[in-house]
Structure formats: C-alpha cells, structure tokens
Design a protein around this motif. Structure first.
Motif, PDB file in Angstrom:
ATOM      1  N   TRP A  98       2.777 -10.065   8.884  1.00  0.00           N
ATOM      2  CA  TRP A  98       2.364  -9.951   7.437  1.00  0.00           C
ATOM      3  C   TRP A  98       2.180  -9.097   7.430  1.00  0.00           C
ATOM      4  O   TRP A  98       1.995  -8.116   8.565  1.00  0.00           O
ATOM      5  CB  TRP A  98       1.170 -10.626   7.709  1.00  0.00           C
ATOM      6  N   SER A  99       2.532  -7.434   6.616  1.00  0.00           N
ATOM      7  CA  SER A  99       2.042  -6.615   6.426  1.00  0.00           C
ATOM      8  C   SER A  99       2.152  -6.628   5.027  1.00  0.00           C
ATOM      9  O   SER A  99       1.978  -7.419   3.482  1.00  0.00           O
ATOM     10  CB  SER A  99       3.561  -5.283   6.062  1.00  0.00           C
ATOM     11  N   PHE A 100       1.199  -5.014   4.462  1.00  0.00           N
ATOM     12  CA  PHE A 100       0.322  -4.547   3.449  1.00  0.00           C
ATOM     13  C   PHE A 100       0.412  -3.239   3.037  1.00  0.00           C
ATOM     14  O   PHE A 100       0.738  -2.395   3.764  1.00  0.00           O
ATOM     15  CB  PHE A 100      -1.194  -4.636   4.182  1.00  0.00           C
ATOM     16  N   PHE A 112       4.824  -0.019   3.310  1.00  0.00           N
ATOM     17  CA  PHE A 112       4.854  -1.493   3.594  1.00  0.00           C
ATOM     18  C   PHE A 112       3.996  -0.751   5.055  1.00  0.00           C
ATOM     19  O   PHE A 112       4.258   0.032   5.535  1.00  0.00           O
ATOM     20  CB  PHE A 112       5.175  -2.726   3.914  1.00  0.00           C
ATOM     21  N   SER A 113       2.784  -1.080   5.880  1.00  0.00           N
ATOM     22  CA  SER A 113       2.365  -1.185   7.245  1.00  0.00           C
ATOM     23  C   SER A 113       2.320  -2.167   7.841  1.00  0.00           C
ATOM     24  O   SER A 113       1.349  -3.328   6.647  1.00  0.00           O
ATOM     25  CB  SER A 113       0.763  -0.046   6.859  1.00  0.00           C
ATOM     26  N   ASP A 114       1.862  -2.501   9.502  1.00  0.00           N
ATOM     27  CA  ASP A 114       2.136  -3.770  10.089  1.00  0.00           C
ATOM     28  C   ASP A 114       0.488  -4.420   9.524  1.00  0.00           C
ATOM     29  O   ASP A 114      -0.749  -2.892   9.979  1.00  0.00           O
ATOM     30  CB  ASP A 114       2.627  -3.385  11.542  1.00  0.00           C
ATOM     31  N   ILE A 164      -4.611  -8.566  15.041  1.00  0.00           N
ATOM     32  CA  ILE A 164      -4.522  -7.628  13.308  1.00  0.00           C
ATOM     33  C   ILE A 164      -4.274  -6.207  14.223  1.00  0.00           C
ATOM     34  O   ILE A 164      -4.672  -5.868  14.888  1.00  0.00           O
ATOM     35  CB  ILE A 164      -6.224  -7.925  13.726  1.00  0.00           C
ATOM     36  N   ILE A 165      -3.317  -6.269  13.539  1.00  0.00           N
ATOM     37  CA  ILE A 165      -2.723  -4.769  13.463  1.00  0.00           C
ATOM     38  C   ILE A 165      -3.622  -3.942  12.580  1.00  0.00           C
ATOM     39  O   ILE A 165      -3.327  -2.433  13.593  1.00  0.00           O
ATOM     40  CB  ILE A 165      -1.200  -4.829  13.235  1.00  0.00           C
ATOM     41  N   ASP A 166      -3.751  -3.450  11.116  1.00  0.00           N
ATOM     42  CA  ASP A 166      -4.388  -2.857  10.396  1.00  0.00           C
ATOM     43  C   ASP A 166      -5.768  -2.795  10.756  1.00  0.00           C
ATOM     44  O   ASP A 166      -6.941  -3.590  10.541  1.00  0.00           O
ATOM     45  CB  ASP A 166      -3.530  -3.177   9.118  1.00  0.00           C
ATOM     46  N   PRO A 167      -6.089  -1.114  11.394  1.00  0.00           N
ATOM     47  CA  PRO A 167      -7.689  -1.248  11.104  1.00  0.00           C
ATOM     48  C   PRO A 167      -8.636  -1.556  10.443  1.00  0.00           C
ATOM     49  O   PRO A 167      -8.928  -1.520  10.507  1.00  0.00           O
ATOM     50  CB  PRO A 167      -7.558   0.280  11.806  1.00  0.00           C
ATOM     51  N   THR A 180      -0.208  -5.497  -2.314  1.00  0.00           N
ATOM     52  CA  THR A 180       0.986  -6.484  -2.339  1.00  0.00           C
ATOM     53  C   THR A 180       0.844  -6.808  -0.786  1.00  0.00           C
ATOM     54  O   THR A 180       0.877  -5.605  -0.013  1.00  0.00           O
ATOM     55  CB  THR A 180       1.976  -5.806  -2.438  1.00  0.00           C
ATOM     56  N   TYR A 181       0.945  -7.783  -0.475  1.00  0.00           N
ATOM     57  CA  TYR A 181       1.565  -8.312   1.027  1.00  0.00           C
ATOM     58  C   TYR A 181       2.628  -8.953   1.072  1.00  0.00           C
ATOM     59  O   TYR A 181       2.804  -9.710   0.648  1.00  0.00           O
ATOM     60  CB  TYR A 181      -0.056  -9.274   0.991  1.00  0.00           C
ATOM     61  N   LYS A 182       3.154  -9.090   2.355  1.00  0.00           N
ATOM     62  CA  LYS A 182       4.297  -9.726   2.711  1.00  0.00           C
ATOM     63  C   LYS A 182       3.701 -10.052   4.054  1.00  0.00           C
ATOM     64  O   LYS A 182       3.737  -9.529   4.799  1.00  0.00           O
ATOM     65  CB  LYS A 182       5.102  -8.007   2.490  1.00  0.00           C
ATOM     66  N   CYS A 183       4.852 -11.408   3.481  1.00  0.00           N
ATOM     67  CA  CYS A 183       4.909 -12.884   4.647  1.00  0.00           C
ATOM     68  C   CYS A 183       6.002 -12.691   4.652  1.00  0.00           C
ATOM     69  O   CYS A 183       7.054 -12.993   4.134  1.00  0.00           O
ATOM     70  CB  CYS A 183       4.190 -13.593   3.762  1.00  0.00           C
TER      71      CYS A 183
END
Length: 223
Positions: free
Chosen positions: A63-65, A73-75, A86-89, A123-126
């Motif tokens: 997933w990225s956001f 987008f960021s992971d 979970i990658i995004d703090p 926006t979230y990317k799967c």
C-alpha cells in the motif's frame, strides 16, 4: 438393494454439502468504500480474486498513500509471507491488516485504519502481486487499485456503495445455488448410471441362469 445403492451414491454429495460451509467463501471483487468518518475506524478494501483455484500461489500486497497536500505517493504498508509492516510513521499504531489470514495465497489485501483523522484524506494505492506456481514455470501478475478517501464528520452512504454490497451478496447466493444445482445433477446422473448397471447385471444373471437350465435339460435328455 436399489435403496442401498442410492444411499451410497448420495453419501459423497451429503459430505460435500456439509463441508462447503467450512471452505473458503466465494471470492467477489467489491470496490472499497470511499467515505471515512472522523475518529472512527475505516476499512480500505483491496480484493484480487484468483481465477485458477487449483493452482498454488503466493501473493504480496503493498500500500502507498498520497495525502491531499502531497505531490507523490509514499510507501504506507506491506504484507508479505503472512507478516505486515507499517512503513509510514503517520500511521504507526493506527493501521492493521484486515485481509486474508493464515495463508500466503492472498486474495483479500484489505487494511484497517484506526482513529481516522482529517489528515488521512487522500489517495491510497493497493499493489497486488501474485505468483502462480505451475509444475514447469511460475507466472507473475500485478494489479494496482487507487482508492480516494474523503474524511467527513458524519457518514453519508452513497447509492453506489449500497448497490455494490447488494451485488456482492447476490453473487455469493448465485454461486451457492449453482453449486446446489450441480450437486443434484451429478447425483441424478450417477444414480441413473447405477440403476442401469444393476439392470444389466440382473439381465445377465437371468440369461446365464436360463442357459444353465437349458444345458441341464439337454444333458438329462441325452442320458
């Protein structure tokens, strides 16, 4: 004898019917909801059904956001080998896996956001990557789904979301009815074949008995 044969033929179908609820439910690709309520939990849905159920497979979900104020987008999150990270703090301790469990053959890659904030708008990317393992080679396929989320104070459920959920249940019920029809058809076909085999055996037995009787009568006349 005929009744016993029918019971024996029916037994595998009964066992199949009893086992069906224990199997994984039919996979239906349903679009994710797009409206989250502030301070509530929210499920980001991402389903990618495997068409070849008999083929072993493994899958990874990433997933990225991209927030409303972000340029790219960021992971965000990765789930691989039955483990999530979970990658995004910004989502630490607020994100949980909500997809397929106890398997690496994933079909549901959904995640769940706890305590939604207005900063979660975006926006979230799967990215769903699947590897099908055939006997002589591996086949890899990747799909991507974008989901734009709007965070609101109160939920105003759209008609598209309602229709999507209704269609999901209609599809599941339709698949179950199709399975039932197939079971009944197979039972009748097997039952008819069993009765025909019994009829042929009975006719063959009578023919042999009649022939033996004629032979005995001929032997007595000869004496």
């Amino acid at each position: 004898m005929s009744a016993v044969m029918e019971l024996l033929l029916l037994l595998p179908l009964v066992l199949l019917a009893l086992e069906a609820p224990l199997c994984h439910g039919a996979c239906v690709e349903v679009d994710s909801d797009t409206e989250a309520v502030i301070s509530d939990g929210f499920k980001l849905g991402c389903i990618y059904c495997k068409m070849r159920g008999e083929v072993d497979a493994t899958a990874t979900v990433k997933w990225s956001f991209k927030g409303s104020g972000d340029s790219d987008f960021s992971d965000l999150y990765i789930y691989e080998d039955a483990r999530g990270e979970i990658i995004d703090p910004r989502f630490y301790e607020r994100l949980a896996w909500n997809g397929s469990k106890h398997t690496t053959d994933l079909q549901d890659g959904s995640i769940y956001i706890l305590n939604v904030t207005y900063n979660d708008t975006g926006t979230y990317k799967c990215k769903f990557s699947r590897t099908l393992k055939y006997s002589n080679y591996d086949y890899e396929k990747t799909i991507e789904k974008n989901i734009t989320i709007n965070v609101v104070a109160r939920l105003t459920r759209g008609m598209a979301s309602i229709l999507s959920e209704v269609m999901m249940y209609v599809s599941i019920i339709g698949l179950q009815l199709w399975l039932l029809v197939e079971m009944i058809y197979c039972y009748r076909k097997i039952s008819a074949a069993g009765e025909e085999a019994l009829r042929e055996s009975a006719e063959e037995y009578l023919a042999i008995a009649s022939e033996s009787k004629d032979n005995c009568a001929g032997a007595q006349v000869a004496e």
